[in-house]
Design a protein around this motif. Sequence first.
Motif, PDB file in Angstrom:
ATOM      1  N   UNK A  80       0.862  -1.173   0.000  1.00  9.97           N
ATOM      2  CA  UNK A  80       0.000   0.000   0.000  1.00  9.97           C
ATOM      3  C   UNK A  80       0.901   1.226   0.000  1.00  9.97           C
ATOM      4  N   UNK A  81       0.676   2.095  -0.970  1.00 10.71           N
ATOM      5  CA  UNK A  81       1.547   3.266  -1.090  1.00 10.71           C
ATOM      6  C   UNK A  81       2.988   2.838  -1.285  1.00 10.71           C
ATOM      7  N   UNK A  82       3.877   3.326  -0.413  1.00 10.75           N
ATOM      8  CA  UNK A  82       5.308   2.995  -0.520  1.00 10.75           C
ATOM      9  C   UNK A  82       5.717   1.834   0.389  1.00 10.75           C
ATOM     10  N   UNK A  83       4.743   1.188   1.020  1.00 12.25           N
ATOM     11  CA  UNK A  83       5.036   0.133   1.991  1.00 12.25           C
ATOM     12  C   UNK A  83       4.747  -1.249   1.419  1.00 12.25           C
ATOM     13  N   UNK A  84       5.604  -2.186   1.781  1.00  6.35           N
ATOM     14  CA  UNK A  84       5.448  -3.572   1.352  1.00  6.35           C
ATOM     15  C   UNK A  84       5.675  -4.470   2.563  1.00  6.35           C
TER      16      UNK A  84
END
Length: 125
Positions: A80-84
């Motif tokens: 989600x967004x820049x997070x994994x």
Amino acid sequence: MTSLDADPAQFLIDFYDALNHDLIETDEDAAVVIDRYHTPDIVQIADGHAIDREKLIAHTRPIRKNKPTARMDVHEAIATGDQLAARYTLHVNNRKRDLVMDVFLFARFTPDGRMRESHVVTSTR
């Protein structure tokens, strides 16, 4: 490289495959390779140990010497967004031993695909 949002599992595989290829199969300066895949302020927390850019570069020396092969089996990955976040099994083979590790990764990436932060918990089988 595959988009983080489109296919987080493939993004992670592509990220590490490309990083490992550039470290093991080329003679390019390790700092240049690390900077291609990580931001200058990278901080990785691996099993409670902080690894900054300089420590990450130092970590490449034994990798380049031993030239291990690695394979990831990604069991789950979400972004989600820049997070994994991902759960995978890492199989590493080198001239001294074979390792199988269960890995739990939580990471942040820049829009151009470089890692800026990660937290990793591992368990060796």
